[in-house]
Design an enzyme around this catalytic site. Structure first.
Site, short mmCIF file in Angstrom:
data_model
loop_
_atom_site.label_atom_id
_atom_site.label_comp_id
_atom_site.label_asym_id
_atom_site.label_seq_id
_atom_site.Cartn_x
_atom_site.Cartn_y
_atom_site.Cartn_z
N CYS A 234 0.89 -1.18 0.00
CA CYS A 234 0.00 0.00 0.00
C CYS A 234 0.91 1.21 0.00
O CYS A 234 1.17 1.81 1.02
CB CYS A 234 -0.91 -0.03 1.23
SG CYS A 234 -2.21 1.20 1.22
N ALA A 235 1.44 1.53 -1.17
CA ALA A 235 2.68 2.30 -1.26
C ALA A 235 2.54 3.81 -1.14
O ALA A 235 3.41 4.45 -0.57
CB ALA A 235 3.37 1.95 -2.58
N ALA A 236 1.50 4.39 -1.74
CA ALA A 236 1.39 5.86 -1.75
C ALA A 236 1.26 6.39 -0.32
O ALA A 236 0.68 5.71 0.54
CB ALA A 236 0.19 6.27 -2.59
N PRO A 237 1.83 7.56 -0.01
CA PRO A 237 2.40 8.54 -0.93
C PRO A 237 3.85 8.30 -1.33
O PRO A 237 4.37 9.03 -2.16
CB PRO A 237 2.27 9.84 -0.16
CG PRO A 237 2.41 9.43 1.27
CD PRO A 237 1.72 8.09 1.36
N GLY A 238 4.56 7.32 -0.72
CA GLY A 238 5.85 6.95 -1.24
C GLY A 238 7.06 7.20 -0.37
O GLY A 238 8.18 6.89 -0.77
N ASN A 239 6.88 7.77 0.82
CA ASN A 239 8.05 8.03 1.67
C ASN A 239 8.78 6.75 2.04
O ASN A 239 10.01 6.66 1.97
CB ASN A 239 7.62 8.77 2.94
CG ASN A 239 7.34 10.24 2.69
OD1 ASN A 239 7.81 10.80 1.71
ND2 ASN A 239 6.58 10.86 3.57
N LYS A 240 8.01 5.72 2.48
CA LYS A 240 8.66 4.46 2.85
C LYS A 240 9.26 3.77 1.63
O LYS A 240 10.29 3.12 1.72
CB LYS A 240 7.65 3.56 3.57
CG LYS A 240 7.27 4.07 4.96
CD LYS A 240 6.45 3.06 5.74
CE LYS A 240 5.03 2.96 5.24
NZ LYS A 240 4.27 4.21 5.46
N ARG A 263 -3.04 9.20 -6.15
CA ARG A 263 -1.95 9.05 -5.18
C ARG A 263 -0.72 8.44 -5.84
O ARG A 263 0.41 8.81 -5.52
CB ARG A 263 -2.42 8.20 -4.00
CG ARG A 263 -3.33 8.94 -3.03
CD ARG A 263 -4.05 7.99 -2.07
NE ARG A 263 -3.14 7.19 -1.28
CZ ARG A 263 -2.60 7.59 -0.13
NH1 ARG A 263 -2.86 8.80 0.33
NH2 ARG A 263 -1.82 6.79 0.55
N CYS A 305 -0.39 3.21 10.44
CA CYS A 305 -0.30 4.49 11.17
C CYS A 305 -1.56 4.63 12.02
O CYS A 305 -2.20 5.67 12.06
CB CYS A 305 -0.15 5.65 10.20
SG CYS A 305 -1.45 5.79 8.98
#
Length: 417
Positions: A234-240, A263, A305
Site C-alpha cells: 500500500c505504497a502511496a504517498p511513497g516516503n517508505k 496518489r 499508522c
C-alpha cells in the site's frame, strides 16, 4: 464566491467580538442564511485544526494576498467540507495548487495525534498537546547525498548542530535553530517541532525527505540488502518506498501497489525527485496477488499508522493463526520502549509508537519471519498469511479507511515488508 467571503467576514467579526455567529450571519444580508451559518459553525469548530494545517503547509506565506479567515474557510471546504460549491470561483485553482501539501499536513496531524478520522481530531482537543511537541524529523536521502553533507549545509545556513541525541529529553529540549542526529537512525535529522522545511532547497531537490521517525522504522526493520526484490503493498504517498530504494541503493526491484491513481501519480513525482530508479508502480489491489508466490514468502513487516487494536494486534494474531505455524512473530527493536498490547502470547514482540511515549506519530509494526519448512513438505502446501484488518463488530457501522493499513514488503531473497 460570495459565500466564502461572507463566512470569512463573520469569522473575523466573531474573533473581534463584534457579535455572535447568529447575529453576524443575519446582519451579513447573505441570501442563504442557513448555508452560511452551517459553514461558519463548522469552520469555527475545526479552527485549531485548520490553523495548524495552514501554518504547517505554509499557505499564507505562499499566497500573500489570501487573508487568514478566508484561507480557513477555503481549506475547510477543501479538506473537511463538501468541496467547493458553485465551482469555487477563482479560489478553486488557487487552493488546488496547494492541495497535495494541505492534505499531507492533515494526514501528518492525524498520525501525530494517533487518530484516523477528522472528527477524532476534535476529541483530542484543540490546545497544545503531545502531538504539537513532536519534533520535525527529516530523513537524509542517501541516493542523493549523505548525512554529513546535509549537516554541513544546515550549519552554513546558521543552524546549530548539537550532535547525536542520547535520549528523548534531548529531542524535547530542541529550540530555535538547533538540530540533532537521531540516536537510532543515522540518516535522520531532528529539528524543533513546527519547523517548516517545505521551501528548503535540499527538500525541493529531493535531498531531504520530510518523514516521521516511526514511518522510517518499517524499512529499517526489513533491511533489504541491495539486489533484493521488495513488494510495497500500500505504497502511496511513497516516503517508505523511497526509503527502501535508498537502502537498496537502487539495486534490485520494488513493486509498489496502490489502488488510488491520483496518489500513485503524486508518488511517481516524489520518487522521481528522490532519484528512485528501481521502482515499478502498479495501480492494483495487492490482495489479488497470490500469497503462495515465491517472491514474498520469507519475511513480512506489517505496519499501520493507527493505534487501534483491531487493525494491529488482532490482525497479526489472526494471520499467525491462519498460517498454522508457517510464520512466527520476531522481536522488533527489543530496546524500543512502547510494545504491543498484551492481547495474545508474543504480542510484546510488536512495537507501538505515539507522541506521548516515543515523540513520534502514532504507529504499529510487527515483523513476521518464515519458519524453516522440512524438505518433505511441498512448497505448494505453504502460503504466506493474509494480513487483513479484522471485521468490525456488527454494532459499528462506520467504514474504516484502508489507507496506510498494510505495508507488507516481501523481498525475493527472500525478505518482505
Amino acid at each position: 464566491m460570495a459565500l466564502y467571503a461572507a463566512a470569512a467576514a463573520v469569522l473575523a467579526g466573531v474573533e473581534n467580538r463584534q457579535g455572535s455567529i447568529k447575529g453576524l450571519v443575519y446582519a451579513s444580508r447573505f441570501q442563504n442564511v442557513k448555508q452560511l451559518y452551517a459553514l461558519v459553525c463548522e469552520t469555527q469548530r475545526y479552527s485549531a485544526v485548520l490553523d495548524t494545517v495552514i501554518a504547517s503547509a505554509g499557505l499564507l506565506r505562499a499566497e500573500k494576498k489570501l487573508r487568514p479567515h478566508l484561507a480557513k474557510v477555503l481549506v475547510y471546504e477543501l479538506l473537511l467540507g463538501r468541496g467547493f460549491r458553485g465551482g469555487g470561483g477563482r479560489w478553486k485553482p488557487l487552493l488546488n495548487r496547494h492541495q497535495a501539501r494541505l492534505k499531507a499536513e492533515l494526514a501528518r496531524l492525524k498520525v501525530h495525534r494517533g487518530v484516523s478520522r477528522n472528527e477524532d481530531l476534535l476529541e483530542v482537543g484543540c490546545g497544545p498537546g503531545p502531538a504539537s511537541q513532536v519534533p520535525r524529523f527529516v530523513r537524509v536521502n542517501t541516493l542523493k547525498t549523505c548525512s554529513d553533507d546535509a549537516v554541513d549545509y544546515f550549519k552554513r545556513q546558521g543552524f546549530s548542530y548539537q550532535g547525536r541525541a542520547s535520549s528523548l529529553e534531548d529531542l524535547r529540549a530542541l529550540k530555535g535553530k538547533c538540530f540533532l542526529l537521531d540516536p537510532l537512525l543515522p540518516e535522520l535529522l531532528v529539528f524543533p517541532a513546527q519547523t517548516d522545511l517545505h521551501d528548503h532547497p535540499l527538500y525541493q531537490a529531493g535531498h531531504l525527505i520530510l518523514q516521521d521517525k516511526a514511518s522510517c522504522l518499517p524499512a529499517m526493520l526489513l533491511a533489504p540488502p541491495p539486489g533484493s526484490h521488495v513488494i510495497d503493498a500500500c505504497a502511496a504517498p511513497g516516503n517508505k518506498t523511497s526509503h527502501l530504494a535508498a537502502l537498496l541503493k537502487n539495486q534490485g526491484k520494488i513493486f509498489a501497489f496502490d489502488l488510488d491513481a491520483k496518489r500513485l501519480a503524486s508518488m511517481a513525482t516524489l520518487l522521481a525527485r528522490a532519484g528512485v530508479s528501481c521502482c515499478q508502480l502498479a495501480e492494483e489491489d495487492f490482495l489479488t496477488v497470490s500469497p503462495s508466490d515465491q517472491r514474498y514468502q520469507q519475511r513480512l513487516v506489517y505496519s499501520t499508522c493507527s493505534l487501534c487494536q483491531e487493525e494491529n494486534e488482532d490482525v497479526v494474531q489472526n494471520a499467525l493463526q491462519q498460517s498454522s505455524g508457517t510464520f512466527r512473530l520476531t522481536p522488533a527493536l527489543p530496546s524500543w520502549p512502547h510494545r504491543g498490547l498484551n492481547t495474545f502470547p508474543g504480542a510484546e514482540h510488536c512495537l507501538r509508537a505515539s507522541p506521548e511515549t516515543t515523540l513520534t506519530g502514532g504507529f504499529f509494526i510487527a515483523v513476521l519471519e518464515r519458519v524453516e519448512v522440512p524438505s518433505s513438505v511441498s512448497q505448494a502446501e505453504v502460503s504466506a498469511p493474509e494480513l487483513r484488518p479484522s471485521p468490525p463488530p456488527k454494532r459499528k457501522k462506520r467504514r474504516r479507511k484502508a489507507a496506510a493499513a498494510f505495508n507488507m514488503l516481501p523481498c525475493a531473497q527472500q525478505e518482505g515488508h
